[in-house]
Scaffold this motif. Structure first.
Motif, PDB file in Angstrom:
ATOM      1  N   PHE A 120       0.748  -1.123  -0.152  1.00 56.35           N
ATOM      2  CA  PHE A 120       0.153   0.188  -0.067  1.00 56.35           C
ATOM      3  C   PHE A 120       0.968   1.287   0.070  1.00 56.35           C
ATOM      4  CE2 PHE A 120      -3.050   3.133   1.595  1.00 56.35           C
ATOM      5  CZ  PHE A 120      -4.091   2.884   0.897  1.00 56.35           C
ATOM      6  N   LEU A 121       0.305   2.194  -0.823  1.00 62.14           N
ATOM      7  CA  LEU A 121       0.994   3.512  -0.621  1.00 62.14           C
ATOM      8  C   LEU A 121       0.331   4.696  -0.087  1.00 62.14           C
ATOM      9  CD1 LEU A 121       3.547   5.280  -1.675  1.00 62.14           C
ATOM     10  CD2 LEU A 121       2.585   5.360  -3.866  1.00 62.14           C
ATOM     11  N   ALA A 122       0.639   5.298   0.982  1.00 64.60           N
ATOM     12  CA  ALA A 122      -0.198   6.139   1.763  1.00 64.60           C
ATOM     13  C   ALA A 122       0.722   7.648   1.578  1.00 64.60           C
ATOM     14  CB  ALA A 122      -0.407   5.788   3.155  1.00 64.60           C
ATOM     15  N   HIS A 123       0.313   8.821   1.844  1.00 62.69           N
ATOM     16  CA  HIS A 123       0.890   9.649   2.232  1.00 62.69           C
ATOM     17  C   HIS A 123       0.804  10.428   3.516  1.00 62.69           C
ATOM     18  CE1 HIS A 123       1.812   9.663  -2.138  1.00 62.69           C
ATOM     19  NE2 HIS A 123       0.363   9.339  -2.323  1.00 62.69           N
ATOM     20  N   GLN A 124       1.811  10.987   4.009  1.00 58.87           N
ATOM     21  CA  GLN A 124       1.638  11.699   5.224  1.00 58.87           C
ATOM     22  C   GLN A 124       0.608  13.064   5.111  1.00 58.87           C
ATOM     23  OE1 GLN A 124       5.167  13.060   7.408  1.00 58.87           O
ATOM     24  NE2 GLN A 124       4.084  14.213   9.050  1.00 58.87           N
ATOM     25  N   ASP A 125      -0.281  13.145   6.077  1.00 61.87           N
ATOM     26  CA  ASP A 125      -0.984  14.413   5.939  1.00 61.87           C
ATOM     27  C   ASP A 125      -1.532  14.772   7.248  1.00 61.87           C
ATOM     28  OD1 ASP A 125      -2.767  16.449   5.034  1.00 61.87           O
ATOM     29  OD2 ASP A 125      -4.010  15.023   4.032  1.00 61.87           O
ATOM     30  N   ILE A 195      -4.853   6.478   7.479  1.00 65.63           N
ATOM     31  CA  ILE A 195      -5.174   6.431   9.003  1.00 65.63           C
ATOM     32  C   ILE A 195      -6.108   7.393   9.495  1.00 65.63           C
ATOM     33  CG2 ILE A 195      -4.327   6.366  11.265  1.00 65.63           C
ATOM     34  CD1 ILE A 195      -1.519   5.168  10.224  1.00 65.63           C
ATOM     35  N   LEU A 196      -5.902   8.565   9.196  1.00 61.19           N
ATOM     36  CA  LEU A 196      -6.427   9.933   9.347  1.00 61.19           C
ATOM     37  C   LEU A 196      -8.080   9.795   8.860  1.00 61.19           C
ATOM     38  CD1 LEU A 196      -3.902  12.684   8.795  1.00 61.19           C
ATOM     39  CD2 LEU A 196      -4.613  11.634  10.817  1.00 61.19           C
ATOM     40  N   ALA A 197      -8.032   9.123   7.556  1.00 55.84           N
ATOM     41  CA  ALA A 197      -9.411   9.257   6.865  1.00 55.84           C
ATOM     42  C   ALA A 197     -10.152   8.096   7.778  1.00 55.84           C
ATOM     43  CB  ALA A 197      -9.218   8.472   5.515  1.00 55.84           C
ATOM     44  N   GLY A 198      -9.582   7.009   8.193  1.00 54.45           N
ATOM     45  CA  GLY A 198     -10.315   6.085   9.036  1.00 54.45           C
ATOM     46  C   GLY A 198     -10.920   6.803  10.174  1.00 54.45           C
ATOM     47  N   PHE A 199     -10.087   7.632  10.754  1.00 49.47           N
ATOM     48  CA  PHE A 199     -10.632   8.093  12.011  1.00 49.47           C
ATOM     49  C   PHE A 199     -11.804   9.074  11.595  1.00 49.47           C
ATOM     50  CE2 PHE A 199      -6.505   7.249  14.309  1.00 49.47           C
ATOM     51  CZ  PHE A 199      -7.125   6.669  15.357  1.00 49.47           C
ATOM     52  N   ALA A 200     -11.640  10.019  10.511  1.00 48.76           N
ATOM     53  CA  ALA A 200     -12.594  11.087  10.214  1.00 48.76           C
ATOM     54  C   ALA A 200     -13.989  10.305   9.652  1.00 48.76           C
ATOM     55  CB  ALA A 200     -12.179  11.856   9.171  1.00 48.76           C
ATOM     56  N   PHE A 257     -11.865   1.821   3.331  1.00 51.53           N
ATOM     57  CA  PHE A 257     -11.411   3.281   3.026  1.00 51.53           C
ATOM     58  C   PHE A 257     -12.794   3.926   2.208  1.00 51.53           C
ATOM     59  CE2 PHE A 257      -7.053   1.509   3.244  1.00 51.53           C
ATOM     60  CZ  PHE A 257      -6.771   2.135   4.465  1.00 51.53           C
ATOM     61  N   GLY A 258     -13.429   3.096   1.455  1.00 46.48           N
ATOM     62  CA  GLY A 258     -14.616   3.483   0.697  1.00 46.48           C
ATOM     63  C   GLY A 258     -15.579   4.797   1.522  1.00 46.48           C
ATOM     64  N   PRO A 259     -16.061   4.522   2.594  1.00 43.70           N
ATOM     65  CA  PRO A 259     -16.910   5.277   3.261  1.00 43.70           C
ATOM     66  C   PRO A 259     -16.097   6.666   3.628  1.00 43.70           C
ATOM     67  CG  PRO A 259     -16.891   3.079   4.445  1.00 43.70           C
ATOM     68  CD  PRO A 259     -15.857   3.090   3.255  1.00 43.70           C
ATOM     69  N   ALA A 260     -14.930   6.709   3.505  1.00 43.49           N
ATOM     70  CA  ALA A 260     -14.497   8.102   3.738  1.00 43.49           C
ATOM     71  C   ALA A 260     -14.129   8.752   2.508  1.00 43.49           C
ATOM     72  CB  ALA A 260     -12.950   7.949   4.501  1.00 43.49           C
ATOM     73  N   ASN A 261     -14.426   8.266   1.215  1.00 39.76           N
ATOM     74  CA  ASN A 261     -14.229   8.904  -0.029  1.00 39.76           C
ATOM     75  C   ASN A 261     -12.767   9.214  -0.105  1.00 39.76           C
ATOM     76  OD1 ASN A 261     -16.848   9.160  -0.949  1.00 39.76           O
ATOM     77  ND2 ASN A 261     -17.244  10.822   0.552  1.00 39.76           N
ATOM     78  N   TYR A 262     -11.931   8.292   0.560  1.00 41.48           N
ATOM     79  CA  TYR A 262     -10.349   8.233   0.571  1.00 41.48           C
ATOM     80  C   TYR A 262      -9.901   7.992  -1.149  1.00 41.48           C
ATOM     81  CZ  TYR A 262      -5.724   7.177   1.350  1.00 41.48           C
ATOM     82  OH  TYR A 262      -4.403   6.698   1.298  1.00 41.48           O
ATOM     83  N   LYS A 263      -9.421   8.719  -1.545  1.00 40.61           N
ATOM     84  CA  LYS A 263      -8.663   8.487  -2.819  1.00 40.61           C
ATOM     85  C   LYS A 263      -7.317   7.854  -2.688  1.00 40.61           C
ATOM     86  CE  LYS A 263     -10.957  12.700  -5.037  1.00 40.61           C
ATOM     87  NZ  LYS A 263     -11.861  12.778  -3.860  1.00 40.61           N
ATOM     88  N   ASN A 264      -7.167   6.513  -2.949  1.00 39.79           N
ATOM     89  CA  ASN A 264      -5.922   5.966  -2.751  1.00 39.79           C
ATOM     90  C   ASN A 264      -5.272   5.687  -3.938  1.00 39.79           C
ATOM     91  OD1 ASN A 264      -8.255   3.773  -3.483  1.00 39.79           O
ATOM     92  ND2 ASN A 264      -6.549   2.848  -4.068  1.00 39.79           N
ATOM     93  N   GLU A 265      -3.975   5.337  -3.758  1.00 38.51           N
ATOM     94  CA  GLU A 265      -3.003   5.117  -4.767  1.00 38.51           C
ATOM     95  C   GLU A 265      -3.489   3.640  -5.410  1.00 38.51           C
ATOM     96  OE1 GLU A 265      -1.151   7.345  -6.303  1.00 38.51           O
ATOM     97  OE2 GLU A 265      -0.403   8.709  -4.717  1.00 38.51           O
ATOM     98  N   PRO A 266      -3.012   3.348  -6.745  1.00 44.64           N
ATOM     99  CA  PRO A 266      -2.892   2.092  -7.121  1.00 44.64           C
ATOM    100  C   PRO A 266      -2.092   1.118  -6.383  1.00 44.64           C
ATOM    101  CG  PRO A 266      -2.549   3.626  -9.087  1.00 44.64           C
ATOM    102  CD  PRO A 266      -2.574   4.297  -7.692  1.00 44.64           C
ATOM    103  N   ALA A 267      -2.062  -0.131  -6.339  1.00 49.78           N
ATOM    104  CA  ALA A 267      -1.326  -1.036  -5.790  1.00 49.78           C
ATOM    105  C   ALA A 267      -0.127  -0.837  -6.173  1.00 49.78           C
ATOM    106  CB  ALA A 267      -2.103  -2.515  -5.881  1.00 49.78           C
ATOM    107  N   PRO A 268       0.905  -0.787  -5.279  1.00 51.93           N
ATOM    108  CA  PRO A 268       2.322  -0.479  -5.531  1.00 51.93           C
ATOM    109  C   PRO A 268       3.105  -1.754  -6.055  1.00 51.93           C
ATOM    110  CG  PRO A 268       2.180  -0.455  -3.475  1.00 51.93           C
ATOM    111  CD  PRO A 268       0.698  -0.701  -3.728  1.00 51.93           C
ATOM    112  N   GLU A 269       4.058  -1.343  -6.911  1.00 47.60           N
ATOM    113  CA  GLU A 269       4.920  -2.707  -7.123  1.00 47.60           C
ATOM    114  C   GLU A 269       5.781  -3.310  -6.038  1.00 47.60           C
ATOM    115  OE1 GLU A 269       8.786  -3.556 -10.158  1.00 47.60           O
ATOM    116  OE2 GLU A 269       7.763  -1.390 -10.531  1.00 47.60           O
ATOM    117  N   ILE A 270       5.981  -4.356  -5.976  1.00 46.77           N
ATOM    118  CA  ILE A 270       6.839  -5.037  -4.887  1.00 46.77           C
ATOM    119  C   ILE A 270       8.146  -4.882  -4.924  1.00 46.77           C
ATOM    120  CG2 ILE A 270       7.265  -7.174  -3.842  1.00 46.77           C
ATOM    121  CD1 ILE A 270       4.366  -8.094  -4.030  1.00 46.77           C
ATOM    122  N   THR A 271       8.837  -4.389  -4.154  1.00 47.50           N
ATOM    123  CA  THR A 271      10.123  -4.019  -4.399  1.00 47.50           C
ATOM    124  C   THR A 271      11.152  -4.795  -3.492  1.00 47.50           C
ATOM    125  OG1 THR A 271       9.993  -2.002  -2.896  1.00 47.50           O
ATOM    126  CG2 THR A 271       9.619  -1.669  -5.490  1.00 47.50           C
TER     127      THR A 271
END
Length: 274
Positions: A120-125, A195-200, A257-271
């Motif tokens: 998963f790819l998330a971003h700090q906010d 995580i923030l989206a989950g709380f909100a 994450f759907g209920p929070a209208n969270y715009k996720n990134e596509p599944a990342p490449e395994i590195t």
């Protein structure tokens, strides 16, 4: 007489040895028995222990899928709470087989543990109160009270790079930060946007908070495991690839994450490979 006793003792030893081998073997690699998996207990949408004792969230779904591919049923999983500051220690001590707990892959952690993934790819906010218009960028945090958890990369990222004059308060869990934010004891909570989206999105919090919408970092969630265990790493990576290809990854994202209208990134490449 002595010879007979000695022979009997040797024979008994061989029987016990064979029995132990049959019971043990390489069951850790092929499933069977129980498996201890580390998750977060206080992150809605990601890893949460509910009041009725259930475990839910994206990381829980991913870990359950991986465990099944390793040969363990859901009923065989023993979920263990893994606070951010204790993850490396719990892996090193063998308290858990692996950890899926919003565990960002970075070079410092890779000195102590190995990772599979990322998955998963998330971003700090930043999460602020819904009526707060004063925090719109990282520099807005200077002289503000910022909350995060002990051991998180997010807190240090802000303090060292983005807003060095922020008054950083580190708590044992995000729920304490959220309470502080609601009570105006702190001005912002920082961690990954997932995580923030989950709380909100929680019913009791809807309308109270908002994400600022900043992408302050790239957080690649990996599955942490004992350093140098390339066999387990490879097996988990295979499970993650299958999870993406059979549609399960997308299903887990939408469910959590759907209920929070969270715009996720596509599944990342395994590195992360041995």
């Amino acid at each position: 007489m002595k010879l007979r006793k000695s022979s009997a003792a040797i024979a008994t030893g061989l029987v016990l040895s064979l029995a132990l081998t049959a019971c043990g073997g390489d069951s850790d690699d092929k499933g069977g028995g129980k498996i201890a998996i580390g998750i977060k207990f206080d992150q809605p949408g990601v890893g949460l222990k509910t009041p009725d004792g259930k475990y839910v969230g994206f990381d829980v779904d991913v870990a359950t899928y991986v465990a099944k591919e390793l040969g363990y049923d859901a009923k065989d999983i023993e979920w263990k709470q893994t606070p951010s500051a204790q993850r490396e220690t719990m892996i090193a001590n063998g308290d858990v087989k692996f950890i899926a707990a919003s565990y960002s892959i970075n070079d410092e952690r890779k000195q102590k543990v190995s990772f599979a993934g990322p998955y998963f790819l998330a971003h700090q906010d930043l999460l602020v109160r819904a009526d707060d218009t004063s925090i719109t960028e990282p520099s807005s945090l200077n002289s503000k009270k910022l909350c995060s958890v002990v051991g998180s990369t997010s807190a240090q990222n802000v303090k060292e790079k983005l807003a060095p004059k922020a008054n950083l308060q580190e708590q044992g869990g995000y729920s304490e930060c959220l309470t502080g934010l609601e009570n105006k004891a702190v001005d912002a909570l920082t961690t990954d946007d997932s995580i923030l989206a989950g709380f909100a999105a929680q019913k009791q919090h809807q309308g109270k908070f908002k994400l600022v919408g900043l992408r302050l970092s790239d957080e690649r969630y990996g599955i942490g495991l004992k350093k140098g265990d390339t066999k387990l790493q490879g097996d988990i990576n295979k499970a993650l690839e299958k999870m993406k290809s059979d549609g399960s990854w997308e299903k887990f994202v939408k469910a959590n994450f759907g209920p929070a209208n969270y715009k996720n990134e596509p599944a990342p490449e395994i590195t992360e490979k041995g």
